[in-house]
Design a protein around this motif. Sequence first.
Motif, PDB file in Angstrom:
ATOM      1  N   LEU A  53      -3.332   1.823 -10.151  1.00 46.42           N
ATOM      2  CA  LEU A  53      -3.422   3.323  -8.997  1.00 46.42           C
ATOM      3  C   LEU A  53      -4.906   2.800  -7.819  1.00 46.42           C
ATOM      4  CD1 LEU A  53      -1.329   6.049 -10.478  1.00 46.42           C
ATOM      5  CD2 LEU A  53      -0.696   3.920  -8.367  1.00 46.42           C
ATOM      6  N   SER A  54      -5.785   2.627  -8.775  1.00 46.21           N
ATOM      7  CA  SER A  54      -6.834   2.771  -8.834  1.00 46.21           C
ATOM      8  C   SER A  54      -7.371   1.746  -7.337  1.00 46.21           C
ATOM      9  CB  SER A  54      -8.485   2.641  -9.899  1.00 46.21           C
ATOM     10  OG  SER A  54     -10.245   2.819  -9.402  1.00 46.21           O
ATOM     11  N   LEU A  55      -6.623   0.247  -8.267  1.00 39.61           N
ATOM     12  CA  LEU A  55      -6.978  -0.956  -7.023  1.00 39.61           C
ATOM     13  C   LEU A  55      -6.193  -0.209  -6.130  1.00 39.61           C
ATOM     14  CD1 LEU A  55      -7.843  -3.754  -6.521  1.00 39.61           C
ATOM     15  CD2 LEU A  55      -5.884  -4.028  -8.612  1.00 39.61           C
ATOM     16  N   ILE A  56      -5.397   0.217  -5.759  1.00 42.16           N
ATOM     17  CA  ILE A  56      -4.858   0.003  -5.285  1.00 42.16           C
ATOM     18  C   ILE A  56      -5.246   1.298  -4.015  1.00 42.16           C
ATOM     19  CG2 ILE A  56      -2.937   1.444  -3.723  1.00 42.16           C
ATOM     20  CD1 ILE A  56      -1.546   0.544  -6.105  1.00 42.16           C
ATOM     21  N   HIS A  57      -5.812   2.266  -4.203  1.00 37.29           N
ATOM     22  CA  HIS A  57      -6.473   3.472  -3.319  1.00 37.29           C
ATOM     23  C   HIS A  57      -8.261   2.372  -3.475  1.00 37.29           C
ATOM     24  CE1 HIS A  57      -8.485   6.840  -2.266  1.00 37.29           C
ATOM     25  NE2 HIS A  57      -9.880   5.824  -2.960  1.00 37.29           N
ATOM     26  N   SER A  58      -8.719   1.599  -3.587  1.00 35.42           N
ATOM     27  CA  SER A  58     -10.022   0.518  -3.597  1.00 35.42           C
ATOM     28  C   SER A  58      -9.288  -0.179  -2.151  1.00 35.42           C
ATOM     29  CB  SER A  58      -9.765   0.016  -4.630  1.00 35.42           C
ATOM     30  OG  SER A  58     -11.501  -0.877  -4.091  1.00 35.42           O
ATOM     31  N   ILE A  59      -8.008  -1.152  -2.117  1.00 36.20           N
ATOM     32  CA  ILE A  59      -7.909  -2.000  -1.228  1.00 36.20           C
ATOM     33  C   ILE A  59      -7.626  -0.948  -0.185  1.00 36.20           C
ATOM     34  CG2 ILE A  59      -5.761  -3.614  -0.670  1.00 36.20           C
ATOM     35  CD1 ILE A  59      -5.724  -4.315  -3.903  1.00 36.20           C
ATOM     36  N   GLY A  60      -6.641  -0.281  -0.009  1.00 37.90           N
ATOM     37  CA  GLY A  60      -6.973   0.988   0.871  1.00 37.90           C
ATOM     38  C   GLY A  60      -8.227   1.262   1.588  1.00 37.90           C
ATOM     39  N   GLU A  61      -9.264   1.617   0.581  1.00 42.91           N
ATOM     40  CA  GLU A  61     -10.289   2.015   1.558  1.00 42.91           C
ATOM     41  C   GLU A  61     -11.139   0.892   2.223  1.00 42.91           C
ATOM     42  OE1 GLU A  61     -13.896   4.275   2.524  1.00 42.91           O
ATOM     43  OE2 GLU A  61     -11.855   4.934   1.800  1.00 42.91           O
ATOM     44  N   ARG A  62     -10.617   0.166   1.057  1.00 39.46           N
ATOM     45  CA  ARG A  62     -11.350  -1.425   2.255  1.00 39.46           C
ATOM     46  C   ARG A  62     -10.438  -1.653   3.613  1.00 39.46           C
ATOM     47  NH1 ARG A  62     -11.140  -5.823  -1.438  1.00 39.46           N
ATOM     48  NH2 ARG A  62     -10.043  -4.250  -2.857  1.00 39.46           N
ATOM     49  N   ARG A  63      -9.503  -1.876   3.537  1.00 37.55           N
ATOM     50  CA  ARG A  63      -8.280  -1.706   4.380  1.00 37.55           C
ATOM     51  C   ARG A  63      -8.722  -0.878   6.084  1.00 37.55           C
ATOM     52  NH1 ARG A  63      -2.267  -1.752   4.607  1.00 37.55           N
ATOM     53  NH2 ARG A  63      -2.241   0.189   3.492  1.00 37.55           N
TER      54      ARG A  63
END
Length: 114
Positions: A53-63
């Motif tokens: 979930l942290s990875l998804i959040h990080s990708i979402g933030e970069r996006r």
Amino acid sequence: MRVLLQDRYDELCVEYDEATVAVEAMRREQNTDRAGDDEIDSGTKASERERALSLIHSIGERRRQVEYALVRLRDGGYGWCEGCGSAIAVERLAVFPSATSCVACQQLAERRVA
């Protein structure tokens, strides 16, 4: 620059979708495979979910950052520091295309947080 940013945005969208699908598959597997789990197994599964979930959040933030850079490019603000209004160095934009601040303002912001 627009092509570079759009390509990066598209890559991040694919990464986000793949990570989301992987997390859903992990949840389904973990929910159906609980037989014999002890505290350690449960803790490991919870840790794996949190990491995913942290990875998804990080990708979402970069996006989101790249999407904002595309908006700034469209509106004419790309390449200009939101803090002081100075031009952001081309070298900085080459390394971090979604930068919204010059090096000096970024360093100042990081010092405030620390």
